[in-house]
Design a protein around this motif. Structure first.
Motif, mmCIF file in Angstrom:
data_model
loop_
_atom_site.group_PDB
_atom_site.id
_atom_site.type_symbol
_atom_site.label_atom_id
_atom_site.label_comp_id
_atom_site.label_asym_id
_atom_site.label_seq_id
_atom_site.Cartn_x
_atom_site.Cartn_y
_atom_site.Cartn_z
ATOM 1 N N GLN A 178 -76.222 55.504 -38.280
ATOM 2 C CA GLN A 178 -77.510 56.287 -36.944
ATOM 3 C C GLN A 178 -78.661 57.623 -37.986
ATOM 4 N N ASP A 179 -77.751 58.059 -39.077
ATOM 5 C CA ASP A 179 -77.870 58.778 -39.203
ATOM 6 C C ASP A 179 -79.511 58.482 -40.257
ATOM 7 N N LYS A 180 -78.837 56.873 -41.048
ATOM 8 C CA LYS A 180 -79.437 56.660 -42.042
ATOM 9 C C LYS A 180 -81.079 55.591 -41.272
ATOM 10 N N LEU A 181 -80.409 55.722 -40.090
ATOM 11 C CA LEU A 181 -82.092 54.913 -39.451
ATOM 12 C C LEU A 181 -82.872 56.296 -38.747
ATOM 13 N N GLU A 182 -82.359 57.807 -38.610
ATOM 14 C CA GLU A 182 -82.858 58.692 -37.884
ATOM 15 C C GLU A 182 -84.351 58.586 -38.197
ATOM 16 N N PRO A 183 -84.220 58.380 -39.268
ATOM 17 C CA PRO A 183 -85.828 59.005 -40.406
ATOM 18 C C PRO A 183 -86.942 58.074 -39.893
ATOM 19 N N PHE A 184 -86.577 57.113 -40.019
ATOM 20 C CA PHE A 184 -87.614 55.527 -39.917
ATOM 21 C C PHE A 184 -88.301 55.484 -38.139
ATOM 22 N N LEU A 185 -86.579 55.944 -37.696
ATOM 23 C CA LEU A 185 -87.149 56.288 -35.957
ATOM 24 C C LEU A 185 -88.241 57.414 -36.147
ATOM 25 N N LYS A 186 -87.576 58.465 -36.016
ATOM 26 C CA LYS A 186 -88.704 59.458 -36.315
ATOM 27 C C LYS A 186 -89.993 59.365 -37.418
ATOM 28 N N ARG A 187 -90.438 58.867 -37.673
ATOM 29 C CA ARG A 187 -91.739 57.964 -38.915
ATOM 30 C C ARG A 187 -92.732 57.342 -38.134
ATOM 31 N N SER A 188 -92.232 56.608 -37.273
ATOM 32 C CA SER A 188 -92.723 55.482 -36.087
ATOM 33 C C SER A 188 -93.049 56.317 -35.118
ATOM 34 N N LYS A 189 -94.289 56.010 -34.697
ATOM 35 C CA LYS A 189 -95.480 56.857 -33.831
ATOM 36 C C LYS A 189 -95.519 55.774 -32.985
ATOM 37 N N THR A 190 -95.950 54.368 -32.980
ATOM 38 C CA THR A 190 -96.024 53.325 -32.095
ATOM 39 C C THR A 190 -94.655 52.965 -31.855
ATOM 40 N N LEU A 191 -93.744 53.044 -32.161
ATOM 41 C CA LEU A 191 -92.095 52.698 -30.570
ATOM 42 C C LEU A 191 -92.181 53.789 -29.859
ATOM 43 N N GLU A 192 -91.902 53.133 -29.138
ATOM 44 C CA GLU A 192 -91.705 54.318 -27.513
ATOM 45 C C GLU A 192 -90.477 54.495 -27.684
ATOM 46 N N ASP A 193 -90.459 56.267 -27.549
ATOM 47 C CA ASP A 193 -88.678 57.012 -27.276
ATOM 48 C C ASP A 193 -87.707 55.945 -26.318
ATOM 49 N N SER A 194 -88.412 55.113 -25.638
ATOM 50 C CA SER A 194 -86.934 54.077 -24.828
ATOM 51 C C SER A 194 -86.378 53.240 -25.227
ATOM 52 N N LEU A 195 -87.295 52.738 -26.581
ATOM 53 C CA LEU A 195 -87.030 51.375 -27.101
ATOM 54 C C LEU A 195 -85.877 52.450 -28.248
ATOM 55 N N LYS A 196 -86.470 53.081 -29.084
ATOM 56 C CA LYS A 196 -86.027 53.923 -29.452
ATOM 57 C C LYS A 196 -83.795 54.309 -29.204
ATOM 58 N N LEU A 197 -84.449 54.888 -27.698
ATOM 59 C CA LEU A 197 -82.940 55.624 -26.974
ATOM 60 C C LEU A 197 -82.275 54.335 -27.326
ATOM 61 N N HIS A 198 -82.663 52.802 -26.656
ATOM 62 C CA HIS A 198 -81.344 51.775 -26.947
ATOM 63 C C HIS A 198 -81.327 51.529 -27.431
ATOM 64 N N LEU A 199 -81.552 51.866 -29.128
ATOM 65 C CA LEU A 199 -81.447 50.920 -30.054
ATOM 66 C C LEU A 199 -80.199 51.863 -30.908
ATOM 67 N N LYS A 200 -80.387 53.265 -29.928
ATOM 68 C CA LYS A 200 -79.449 54.412 -30.982
ATOM 69 C C LYS A 200 -77.892 53.527 -29.815
ATOM 70 N N HIS A 201 -78.401 53.159 -28.548
ATOM 71 C CA HIS A 201 -77.215 52.534 -27.745
ATOM 72 C C HIS A 201 -76.163 51.459 -28.109
ATOM 73 N N LEU A 202 -77.010 50.590 -28.386
ATOM 74 C CA LEU A 202 -76.784 49.275 -29.259
ATOM 75 C C LEU A 202 -75.433 49.642 -30.898
ATOM 76 N N ILE A 203 -75.753 50.565 -30.933
ATOM 77 C CA ILE A 203 -75.220 50.827 -31.285
ATOM 78 C C ILE A 203 -73.843 51.267 -31.878
ATOM 79 N N THR A 204 -74.038 52.748 -30.677
ATOM 80 C CA THR A 204 -73.374 53.362 -30.733
ATOM 81 C C THR A 204 -71.855 52.538 -29.869
ATOM 82 N N SER A 205 -72.605 51.471 -28.930
ATOM 83 C CA SER A 205 -71.412 51.068 -28.403
ATOM 84 C C SER A 205 -70.990 50.199 -28.788
ATOM 85 N N HIS A 206 -71.421 49.471 -30.016
ATOM 86 C CA HIS A 206 -70.911 47.979 -30.662
ATOM 87 C C HIS A 206 -69.355 47.753 -30.552
#
Length: 346
Positions: free
Chosen positions: A233-261
């Protein structure tokens, strides 16, 4: 330490009882014990083809006050048979620098049957095929083209010992989980194929920092203190923050996929899966890990001709090699001699 000049020619998988040994190996483990004749060393020697137990008996053992796993050594001795198992009796051993002339680390580190660079290309092919939403595609490319991330992913094992514990193991596991996830999307078309694929590709990214890889492949301080889910999560966070076109809902879902796998709290998952895609990722991850463990057991069973494996602690059972259904449409002559199992799982 000695400086070795030469080329490795003897490999553990081909050693036979009665054979003299004069070559270099890694000390996978080393511990002292005591016999009536004095202290001795129990050593597990390793190269890219496997491991073999070894002994340095007293008084020779006393020439080595300390030995540590990960050290490299030029070993002279011969192979014995002890309780129907090969064992290396050491007559002389010189410790070496891993950078000594003539030493190729690839001779000592098990590697995936498909080169890691090719595995990475296969992952990128999946992205090109299945991800059509430009913000997701851009995100994946930026992460995988990051020099540090790409280098670590190419070399990282998938685990310390349990499954995919070899160079390229992380990418091999990642590819298989991604393939399985895409196959399940064909069966369950309502799944969000694109977000699921991104989650599959990066679900274990943190393992590239959790484990040291290399000759010892042990847990790093960061790995022990945080674990690969948090690190990823820490390694991906800077890329997620820099992405201005990716919806927050998709970012959140990705974080959930990684956190719950990992699926359950007892298995190290901070949260349990709460979306269909999270369930699919968890089961695909778990399935590939277990099938890899069984594949490795089958390799060992082939060497002994056994139909049942020994008890496997991580599976909590023995596994059986069931006879395959005859396929008369294929000729045995058409089988490649050294077929890699990886593409057959897709």
């Amino acid at each position: 330490m000695a400086r070795y000049v030469g080329k490795k020619s003897q490999y553990i998988h081909s050693l036979v009882p009665g054979q003299p040994v004069d070559d270099i190996f890694i000390l996978a483990s080393a511990n002292q014990a005591q016999s009536k004749n004095g202290p001795y060393w129990n050593i597990s020697f390793q190269d890219a083809t496997g491991t073999i137990d070894g002994k340095i008996w007293s008084p020779k053992s006393q020439e080595y006050p300390t030995l540590e796993s990960g050290q490299m050594a030029h070993v002279r001795g011969f192979v014995e048979s002890y309780r129907d198992k090969k064992q290396l009796k050491v007559d002389h051993m010189e410790l070496l620098e891993a950078t000594a002339p003539g030493i190729d680390l690839a001779d000592f580190m098990p590697t995936s049957c498909i080169p890691p660079e090719e595995l990475m290309e296969m992952v990128e092919d999946l992205i090109a095929k299945h991800i059509k939403y430009k913000p997701w595609k851009t995100f994946c490319k930026k992460v995988l083209n990051d020099e540090e991330i790409r280098t670590r992913m190419l070399m990282a094992p998938g685990a310390k010992t349990v499954h995919h514990a070899y160079v390229g193991g992380l990418l091999e596991h990642t590819l298989q989980v991604a393939r399985a996830s895409m196959a399940l999307c064909d069966v369950y078309p309502n799944l969000d194929r694109q977000t699921l694929l991104v989650g599959a590709i990066f679900h274990d990214l943190g393992k590239a920092w959790e484990l040291s890889g290399g000759l010892t492949n042990d847990y790093t301080d960061e790995g022990r203190l945080l674990g690969h889910i948090q690190i990823g999560q820490d390694k991906l966070e800077p890329f997620l923050k820099r992405s201005k076109t990716l919806e927050d809902s998709l970012k959140l879902h990705l974080k959930h996929l990684i956190t719950s796998h990992h699926g359950e709290h007892d298995f190290g998952s901070p949260v349990r899966p709460k979306t269909p895609e999270a369930f699919v990722l968890h089961f695909a991850d778990n399935m590939d890990a277990k099938l890899n463990i069984i594949d490795q057991a089958y390799v060992d069973m082939d060497k002994t001709g056994q139909e049942w494996s020994p008890y496997m602690r991580f599976l909590e059972r023995n596994v059986y090699r069931a006879p395959g259904t005859p396929d008369n449409s294929k000729k045995n002559d058409d089988k490649p001699e050294n077929q890699c199992l990886l593409p057959l799982k897709a």
